[in-house]
Scaffold this motif. Structure first.
Motif, short mmCIF file in Angstrom:
data_model
loop_
_atom_site.label_atom_id
_atom_site.label_comp_id
_atom_site.label_asym_id
_atom_site.label_seq_id
_atom_site.Cartn_x
_atom_site.Cartn_y
_atom_site.Cartn_z
N SER A 51 0.82 -1.22 0.00
CA SER A 51 0.00 0.00 0.00
C SER A 51 0.85 1.27 0.00
O SER A 51 0.49 2.26 -0.63
CB SER A 51 -0.97 0.00 1.19
OG SER A 51 -0.26 -0.01 2.41
N ALA A 52 2.00 1.26 0.66
CA ALA A 52 2.87 2.43 0.70
C ALA A 52 3.48 2.72 -0.67
O ALA A 52 3.87 3.85 -0.96
CB ALA A 52 3.97 2.23 1.73
N GLU A 53 3.54 1.72 -1.52
CA GLU A 53 4.13 1.87 -2.86
C GLU A 53 3.14 2.49 -3.85
O GLU A 53 3.54 2.87 -4.94
CB GLU A 53 4.60 0.51 -3.38
CG GLU A 53 5.81 -0.04 -2.67
CD GLU A 53 7.09 0.70 -3.03
OE1 GLU A 53 7.42 0.79 -4.22
OE2 GLU A 53 7.74 1.20 -2.09
N GLN A 54 1.88 2.53 -3.49
CA GLN A 54 0.82 3.07 -4.35
C GLN A 54 0.89 2.47 -5.77
O GLN A 54 0.97 3.19 -6.77
CB GLN A 54 0.89 4.60 -4.39
CG GLN A 54 0.66 5.22 -3.02
CD GLN A 54 0.75 6.73 -3.03
OE1 GLN A 54 1.11 7.34 -4.02
NE2 GLN A 54 0.41 7.32 -1.90
N VAL A 55 0.84 1.17 -5.82
CA VAL A 55 0.89 0.44 -7.09
C VAL A 55 -0.43 0.68 -7.83
O VAL A 55 -1.50 0.43 -7.28
CB VAL A 55 1.10 -1.07 -6.86
CG1 VAL A 55 1.13 -1.82 -8.18
CG2 VAL A 55 2.37 -1.32 -6.05
N PRO A 56 -0.37 1.19 -9.06
CA PRO A 56 -1.60 1.45 -9.82
C PRO A 56 -2.36 0.15 -10.13
O PRO A 56 -1.76 -0.93 -10.25
CB PRO A 56 -1.11 2.09 -11.11
CG PRO A 56 0.32 2.43 -10.91
CD PRO A 56 0.83 1.58 -9.79
N ASP A 57 -3.67 0.27 -10.27
CA ASP A 57 -4.50 -0.90 -10.60
C ASP A 57 -4.07 -1.57 -11.89
O ASP A 57 -4.16 -2.79 -12.02
CB ASP A 57 -5.98 -0.49 -10.69
CG ASP A 57 -6.58 -0.20 -9.33
OD1 ASP A 57 -6.01 -0.66 -8.30
OD2 ASP A 57 -7.62 0.49 -9.28
N THR A 58 -3.60 -0.78 -12.86
CA THR A 58 -3.16 -1.36 -14.13
C THR A 58 -1.98 -2.31 -13.93
O THR A 58 -1.90 -3.34 -14.58
CB THR A 58 -2.77 -0.26 -15.14
OG1 THR A 58 -1.78 0.60 -14.54
CG2 THR A 58 -3.96 0.56 -15.57
N VAL A 59 -1.08 -1.96 -12.99
CA VAL A 59 0.06 -2.82 -12.70
C VAL A 59 -0.43 -4.09 -11.99
O VAL A 59 0.02 -5.19 -12.31
CB VAL A 59 1.12 -2.08 -11.85
CG1 VAL A 59 2.20 -3.04 -11.36
CG2 VAL A 59 1.73 -0.94 -12.65
#
Length: 176
Positions: free
Chosen positions: A56-64
């Motif tokens: 969550s801290a990395e803010q991985v986009p939904d597309t990834v």
């Protein structure tokens, strides 16, 4: 003479290979019918929920996430293939065919969907199944089979998790 031996060997090899493939295919079908595939499908979703929390801290986009998750068909086929070996040591091909027959029935389908909603006649059919030779085998093999399935499942989930973390890392995302 050598030609006859060669042809006979080739025939037996092809026949044995076909029988193995057939067992494998039937076991894969059985896993789709009896709820096993759905169980592992849900496990994949749960793993991604956990990973999203961990990252969550990395803010991985939904597309990834969608790209990393990919098609669930491959990991589901992998686990089902691994389970075939556990079942092969406990059930014959004929047993698997009988299990398929039961799970293709209305009673088998209802049992997978919601066992608490079995009708009285379905409860009788379920009882009859568990008193059959294959039903008894299912009950008698349950502990050893459960142990083998647990080992296979643990290895599969660990590998899937590590593979997914590796994919995220290759995209520049790290666990905190």
């Amino acid at each position: 003479m050598r030609y006859i031996v060669f042809v006979l060997t080739l025939f037996l090899t092809v026949t044995a290979s076909f029988a193995q493939r057939s067992y494998h295919e039937d076991a894969m079908r059985y896993f789709s019918l009896n709820g096993t595939e759905q169980q592992y499908d849900a496990a994949i979703d749960q793993m991604f929920t956990l990973l999203k929390q961990q990252y969550s801290a990395e803010q991985v986009p939904d597309t990834v996430w969608e790209e990393v998750k990919g098609d669930k068909k491959e990991p589901l086929n992998n686990i089902k293939s691994l389970l075939v070996s556990a079942y092969r040591s406990n059930f014959t091909h004929e047993d698997i065919k009988q299990l398929i027959g039961f799970y293709e029935s209305e009673t088998g389908q209802q049992m997978v969907k919601d066992r608490s909603k079995l009708s009285d006649s379905q409860k009788v059919e379920l009882s009859d199944f568990f008193t059959s030779e294959v039903g008894q085998k299912v009950q008698n093999q349950s502990n050893s089979l459960r142990t083998m399935v647990a080992e296979v499942s643990e290895q599969w989930s660990r590998d899937l998790y590590q593979e997914t973390v590796k994919k995220l890392k290759s995209k520049g995302y790290q666990l905190p």
